[in-house]
Design a protein around this motif. Structure first.
Motif, short mmCIF file in Angstrom:
data_model
loop_
_atom_site.label_atom_id
_atom_site.label_comp_id
_atom_site.label_asym_id
_atom_site.label_seq_id
_atom_site.Cartn_x
_atom_site.Cartn_y
_atom_site.Cartn_z
N GLN A 128 0.83 -1.21 0.00
CA GLN A 128 0.00 0.00 0.00
C GLN A 128 0.86 1.25 0.00
O GLN A 128 2.02 1.23 0.44
CB GLN A 128 -0.88 0.03 1.27
CG GLN A 128 -1.92 -1.06 1.36
CD GLN A 128 -3.23 -0.73 0.67
OE1 GLN A 128 -3.36 0.30 0.02
NE2 GLN A 128 -4.21 -1.60 0.78
N HIS A 129 0.26 2.36 -0.44
CA HIS A 129 0.94 3.65 -0.44
C HIS A 129 -0.14 4.73 -0.25
O HIS A 129 -0.48 5.46 -1.18
CB HIS A 129 1.69 3.82 -1.76
CG HIS A 129 2.64 4.97 -1.82
ND1 HIS A 129 2.70 5.99 -0.87
CD2 HIS A 129 3.62 5.26 -2.73
CE1 HIS A 129 3.64 6.84 -1.21
NE2 HIS A 129 4.22 6.42 -2.32
N PRO A 130 -0.68 4.82 0.96
CA PRO A 130 -1.86 5.68 1.15
C PRO A 130 -1.64 7.16 0.88
O PRO A 130 -2.58 7.83 0.43
CB PRO A 130 -2.24 5.45 2.63
CG PRO A 130 -1.05 4.82 3.26
CD PRO A 130 -0.33 4.07 2.19
N GLY A 161 2.37 -2.87 -8.03
CA GLY A 161 2.22 -1.41 -7.88
C GLY A 161 1.35 -1.05 -6.68
O GLY A 161 0.14 -1.10 -6.73
N ARG A 162 2.00 -0.65 -5.61
CA ARG A 162 1.25 -0.37 -4.37
C ARG A 162 0.34 0.84 -4.51
O ARG A 162 -0.71 0.91 -3.86
CB ARG A 162 2.24 -0.17 -3.21
CG ARG A 162 3.29 0.91 -3.47
CD ARG A 162 4.41 0.82 -2.43
NE ARG A 162 5.51 1.73 -2.73
CZ ARG A 162 6.70 1.65 -2.15
NH1 ARG A 162 6.95 0.70 -1.26
NH2 ARG A 162 7.65 2.50 -2.44
N THR A 163 0.71 1.78 -5.38
CA THR A 163 -0.14 2.97 -5.53
C THR A 163 -1.50 2.57 -6.12
O THR A 163 -2.51 3.15 -5.78
CB THR A 163 0.52 4.03 -6.45
OG1 THR A 163 0.67 3.48 -7.76
CG2 THR A 163 1.89 4.44 -5.93
N VAL A 226 6.65 -0.53 -14.34
CA VAL A 226 6.85 -1.92 -13.94
C VAL A 226 7.87 -1.92 -12.79
O VAL A 226 8.94 -1.32 -12.89
CB VAL A 226 7.31 -2.78 -15.14
CG1 VAL A 226 7.62 -4.20 -14.70
CG2 VAL A 226 6.22 -2.79 -16.21
N GLN A 227 7.47 -2.54 -11.67
CA GLN A 227 8.22 -2.41 -10.40
C GLN A 227 9.43 -3.35 -10.38
O GLN A 227 9.40 -4.42 -9.74
CB GLN A 227 7.29 -2.68 -9.23
CG GLN A 227 6.04 -1.81 -9.22
CD GLN A 227 6.29 -0.42 -8.69
OE1 GLN A 227 6.67 -0.25 -7.54
NE2 GLN A 227 6.11 0.60 -9.53
N LYS A 228 10.46 -2.93 -11.05
CA LYS A 228 11.67 -3.72 -11.24
C LYS A 228 12.16 -4.38 -9.94
O LYS A 228 12.51 -5.57 -9.91
CB LYS A 228 12.75 -2.78 -11.77
CG LYS A 228 14.08 -3.39 -12.02
CD LYS A 228 15.02 -2.33 -12.57
CE LYS A 228 16.34 -2.99 -12.92
NZ LYS A 228 17.38 -1.99 -13.12
C1 NCD Z 1 5.63 5.16 -6.26
C2 NCD Z 1 6.05 4.21 -5.17
O1 NCD Z 1 7.06 4.44 -4.48
O2 NCD Z 1 5.33 3.24 -5.00
N1 NCD Z 1 6.37 6.35 -6.25
C3 NCD Z 1 5.94 7.39 -5.50
O3 NCD Z 1 5.89 7.30 -4.30
N2 NCD Z 1 5.50 8.48 -6.14
C4 NCD Z 1 5.55 4.55 -7.60
C5 NCD Z 1 6.75 3.82 -8.13
O4 NCD Z 1 7.81 3.75 -7.51
O5 NCD Z 1 6.62 3.31 -9.24
#
Ligand code: NCD
Length: 304
Positions: A128-130, A161-163, A226-228
């Motif tokens: 998550q990324h609230p 992708g947590r966002t 894409v979250q490498k």
């Molecule tokens: C995102 C993350 O860290 O999840 N970046 C961010 O906080 N703006 C997206 C990402 O890293 O792709």
């Protein structure tokens, strides 16, 4: 103690109030310039970050407060084997509020359980990324005027992708929101989002592979990288990384008022030529991230 670990820690009403406050901060920054005098934000970043960390730090500085912390877990006592719980217990003595980013899912929750100060989840692994979601909601509400009655395309790495996970969680609570989930088979949303959110809330959604099959319907396109760093092997990453590239030609298929959002950093998924399209809102989005984090700090510290 108030913590923000998931976007659902705020009710829809609390969220509305927070976004109103962020809009007021945007219009009258001087009114808030001393609101956090004498307060300290600890920024505990065990994973790389540009926007999230710097916008948290800028937010606290804009409020007249101070910042301490680390931007690399390698320079903290984590390398000596200290647990997140012990670290936050100690940081509670040095600061009034903490933002934590950690590669492990659940780390912010664990920290909040040991903390004497409000803890904000600034990203926990692929979970998550609230606060990115708060940024996204402020951007959408400010530029579209609403958070309901929207068809939203989420494109790219929907698995890690947590966002995306946090944004689905938050938006599924609004009326008449439709999601089109655009990803390769391997990068579809995880089960806890599909079953736990999309199916449970009965929100309308459909999964497609081709961006071209969705573009014309969208009010909003949310592109992701894409979250490498979350892939188990490099070959899979290389195969997936350029699966989607939004360019001028594809933008022609979209409605003239579709917004393009991206949490950034961008790699290849949006061609630079799209930046000059008036529908490209990702750099504005980064600016909104400061206002919303200011509003969040004020709210959690019970100053506003
Ligand atoms: C995102 C993350 O860290 O999840 N970046 C961010 O906080 N703006 C997206 C990402 O890293 O792709």
């Amino acid at each position: 103690m108030n913590h923000i670990i998931s976007p659902l820690d705020l009710s829809v009403e609390e969220l509305d109030k927070l976004l109103d406050l962020a809009n007021d901060i945007e219009r009258n920054p001087e009114k808030y310039a001393h609101a956090c005098e004498g307060k300290r934000l600890a920024s505990l970043f065990y994973e790389p970050s540009t926007r999230t960390r710097l916008s948290f730090e800028a937010a606290m500085m804009n409020l007249g407060g101070k910042v301490l912390g680390f931007s690399d877990g390698g320079s903290s006592s984590a390398t000596k084997g200290e647990s997140v719980s012990d670290t936050i217990r100690v940081v509670s003595c040095y600061a009034d509020i903490a933002a934590i980013r950690h590669p492990k899912e659940g780390a912010a929750l664990v920290a909040s359980m040991a903390s004497q100060i409000p803890v904000i989840n600034a990203g926990d692994g692929g979970h998550q990324h609230p606060t990115q979601t708060l940024t996204d909601l402020l951007t959408i509400r400010s530029l579209k005027g609403r958070l309901d009655n929207l068809t939203i395309g989420l494109c790219g790495d929907l698995k890690f992708g947590r966002t995306v996970h946090s944004l689905i969680d938050a938006l599924a609570r609004y009326e008449n929101v439709n999601f089109i989930l655009i990803s390769p088979e391997e990068l579809r949303v995880p089960g806890y989002i599909r079953d736990g959110v999309l199916q449970k809330t009965n929100v309308s959604y459909r999964e497609v592979v081709r961006l071209e099959d969705a573009l014309a319907e969208l009010d909003l396109l949310y592109m992701t990288r894409v979250q490498k760093e979350r892939f188990f092997n490099e070959e899979d990453y290389i195969r997936m990384k350029d699966f989607y590239i939004l360019d001028e030609a594809k933008m022609k298929l979209a409605s003239p008022d579709m917004l393009v959002l991206h949490p950034l950093p961008r790699v290849n998924e949006i061609a630079v030529e799209v930046d000059k399209d008036p529908r490209a809102a990702y750099f504005k989005q980064a600016q909104y991230g400061v206002y919303v984090r200011m509003a969040l700090i004020l709210t959690l510290l019970e100053i506003a």
